[in-house]
Design a protein around this motif. Structure first.
Motif, short mmCIF file in Angstrom:
data_model
loop_
_atom_site.label_atom_id
_atom_site.label_comp_id
_atom_site.label_asym_id
_atom_site.label_seq_id
_atom_site.Cartn_x
_atom_site.Cartn_y
_atom_site.Cartn_z
N TYR A 1 34.40 35.78 38.23
CA TYR A 1 34.47 36.65 37.07
C TYR A 1 33.91 38.02 37.47
CZ TYR A 1 29.86 34.46 37.06
OH TYR A 1 28.65 33.94 37.46
N PRO A 2 34.32 39.08 36.77
CA PRO A 2 33.81 40.41 37.08
C PRO A 2 32.31 40.49 36.76
CG PRO A 2 35.79 40.51 35.73
CD PRO A 2 35.33 39.09 35.71
N PRO A 3 31.59 41.37 37.46
CA PRO A 3 32.06 42.37 38.42
C PRO A 3 32.17 41.89 39.86
CG PRO A 3 29.73 42.69 38.04
CD PRO A 3 30.15 41.56 37.14
N TYR A 4 31.98 40.59 40.11
CA TYR A 4 32.20 40.09 41.47
C TYR A 4 33.63 40.42 41.89
CZ TYR A 4 27.79 37.56 41.45
OH TYR A 4 26.45 37.26 41.43
N GLY A 5 33.77 40.82 43.14
CA GLY A 5 35.09 41.18 43.65
C GLY A 5 35.56 42.56 43.25
N ILE A 6 34.67 43.39 42.74
CA ILE A 6 35.07 44.71 42.26
C ILE A 6 35.70 45.56 43.36
CG2 ILE A 6 32.78 45.74 42.68
CD1 ILE A 6 33.16 47.35 40.10
N ASP A 7 35.30 45.33 44.61
CA ASP A 7 35.85 46.07 45.74
C ASP A 7 36.75 45.21 46.62
OD1 ASP A 7 34.48 48.54 45.17
OD2 ASP A 7 32.65 47.51 45.79
N GLY B 1 29.17 27.33 47.17
CA GLY B 1 27.93 27.89 46.67
C GLY B 1 26.97 26.80 46.24
N GLY B 2 25.71 26.90 46.69
CA GLY B 2 24.70 25.92 46.34
C GLY B 2 24.51 24.82 47.35
N ALA B 3 25.37 24.73 48.36
CA ALA B 3 25.28 23.65 49.34
C ALA B 3 24.05 23.81 50.23
CB ALA B 3 26.55 23.60 50.19
N GLY B 4 23.58 22.67 50.75
CA GLY B 4 22.44 22.69 51.64
C GLY B 4 22.53 21.58 52.66
N TYR B 5 21.63 21.61 53.65
CA TYR B 5 21.56 20.54 54.63
C TYR B 5 20.90 19.29 54.05
CZ TYR B 5 22.95 23.64 58.46
OH TYR B 5 23.65 24.48 59.29
N VAL B 6 20.04 19.47 53.05
CA VAL B 6 19.36 18.35 52.40
C VAL B 6 20.18 17.95 51.17
CG1 VAL B 6 17.22 17.61 51.28
CG2 VAL B 6 17.13 19.20 53.23
N PRO B 7 20.54 16.68 51.03
CA PRO B 7 21.44 16.27 49.93
C PRO B 7 20.99 16.71 48.55
CG PRO B 7 21.21 14.50 51.52
CD PRO B 7 20.26 15.56 51.96
N PRO C 1 38.14 39.10 41.10
CA PRO C 1 37.05 38.17 41.41
C PRO C 1 37.61 36.84 41.89
CG PRO C 1 37.36 38.30 39.04
CD PRO C 1 38.31 39.29 39.65
N THR C 2 37.45 36.55 43.17
CA THR C 2 38.05 35.37 43.78
C THR C 2 37.10 34.18 43.86
OG1 THR C 2 37.34 36.10 45.96
CG2 THR C 2 39.54 36.78 45.24
N GLY C 3 35.82 34.43 43.60
CA GLY C 3 34.82 33.40 43.83
C GLY C 3 33.96 33.71 45.04
N ASP D 1 31.49 31.11 50.92
CA ASP D 1 32.38 30.51 49.92
C ASP D 1 33.37 31.58 49.47
OD1 ASP D 1 33.61 29.15 47.85
OD2 ASP D 1 31.75 28.70 46.76
N ALA D 2 34.64 31.21 49.37
CA ALA D 2 35.67 32.16 48.92
C ALA D 2 36.34 31.68 47.63
CB ALA D 2 36.73 32.34 50.01
N GLY D 3 35.67 30.74 46.93
CA GLY D 3 36.21 30.29 45.66
C GLY D 3 36.35 28.78 45.51
#
Length: 367
Positions: free
Chosen positions: A72-78, A130-136, A84-86, A57-59
């Motif tokens: 949101y920070p600190p995600y995407g710190i580098d 984020g959070g997706a799965g093969y089972v609904p 933070p893009t997601g 996932d990229a956002g």
């Protein structure tokens, strides 16, 4: 080593027995630093198109009411500019690196990014959530975008692409693009082992996952995709958060979690291999992510890591998404020492090592 590559794509017609070497518009893209492998010059891929979960996932979840987002920070710190893009990491995620190494573009944007430029559609996007799965039920638990919903976004993408370059060129782009599907971790960690199971045991649940994965790959083939990579599950029992929750006082790898992943991977591999034999004109591959990540976790020193049982964010024991934030969690000063960024997702450096291993193992089979 700094590397620049200018890719000029043209549509070339040849005899029916020869491969169509594509492209639609003449665009210039620069790859970034840290080349992983040498990609042969004769390999031409117009786009990378991605479906799946938080690993890629990229956002796409950024504007949604869900815990499965991290814009949101600190995600995407580098990441580029520390923004933070997601992306669920300190920097790039695997499909960014794949697009980079194939010489397409430095990063692979989220389709639902409100700032997405029209020309990005030509070279690929990620629909992963984020959070997706093969089972609904798995995606409902997280409040993300399910795989069927991701396909609806793909339908919208196709119509936009046709509006740009026409139906025939869209067909050529889809046939020669690399489709990537990375899913399954949430089904095992956040559904099967997190909720009471009245209907399934581990064998029937992993069979359901593998059958749904095969159906999804078949659907992509129906859209015209002919290069499809389906990734297996990682060793979830050795992920820091799962060690904390179920690994006992010593936070050891959780054997039953890893056994479930291996069982799913065995069934998924058999399903994808069988489908590949049926669909003779496609490159449909099962990709083993379990082995290279487990090697990093069990032998971190061989790769220059110092910590593989905790994440870099906060205590590293349980922090992920909302628990990993600038207000309650400090960040380790040297992300390059850690295999994991938060308690569930690897660091950019770990991803780079894994992607390099996968390209080395599977590149010749991609094409």
């Amino acid at each position: 080593m700094e590397r620049r590559r200018s890719l000029h794509h043209h549509i070339i017609s040849s005899s029916s027995s020869m491969f169509w070497c594509i492209l639609v518009l003449e665009l210039l893209f620069m790859t970034t630093t840290n080349a992983l492998v040498n990609i042969p010059d004769n390999i031409s891929v117009p786009a990378v198109i991605v479906f799946g979960d938080s690993i890629v996932d990229a956002g796409n979840n950024d504007d949604m009411i869900t815990e499965a987002r991290c814009n949101y920070p600190p995600y995407g710190i580098d990441f580029d500019g520390g923004v933070p893009t997601g992306r669920f990491s300190n920097g790039k995620v695997p499909t960014d690196m794949l697009a980079e190494e194939l010489g397409i573009k430095p990063t692979l944007p989220a389709y639902r990014d409100p700032n997405l430029k029209q020309e990005e559609l030509l070279t690929g996007v990620t629909f992963a959530s984020g959070g997706a799965g093969y089972v609904p039920l798995t995606t409902k638990i997280a409040g993300g975008i399910s795989l069927p919903q991701q396909l609806k976004l793909f339908d919208e993408y196709l119509e936009r692409l046709k509006g740009m370059v026409g139906e025939e060129r869209t067909k050529i782009i889809i046939e020669n693009s690399l489709f990537v599907v990375i899913c399954g971790s949430n089904d095992i960690a956040n559904n099967f082992f997190a909720l009471p199971q009245f209907k399934y045991d581990v064998a029937s649940f992993t069979a359901l996952m593998a059958d749904n994965a095969r159906s999804f790959a078949t659907t992509l083939y129906g859209y015209g995709a002919r290069r499809i990579l389906v990734f297996g599950a990682p060793p979830l029992g050795c992920v820091p958060s799962q060690r904390t929750v179920a690994g006992g006082p010593r936070r050891e790898c959780v054997v039953r979690f890893n056994d479930a992943c291996k069982l799913f991977n065995t069934k998924l591999s058999a399903n994808i291999d069988g489908l590949s034999r049926t669909l003779h004109d496609s490159t449909l591959l099962y990709i083993d992510i379990y082995t290279p990540l487990l090697d990093l976790i069990l032998n971190p020193q061989q790769y220059g890591f110092k910590v593989s049982n905790k994440g870099c964010c906060g205590t590293g024991l349980i922090e992920v998404t909302q628990l990993c934030n600038n207000y309650t969690a400090t960040v380790c000063p040297r992300r390059s020492d850690y295999v994991f960024w938060d308690s569930f997702h690897p660091t950019e450096r770990a991803y780079r090592i894994i992607v390099a291993k996968l390209l080395e193992r599977y590149l010749n089979r991609f094409f």
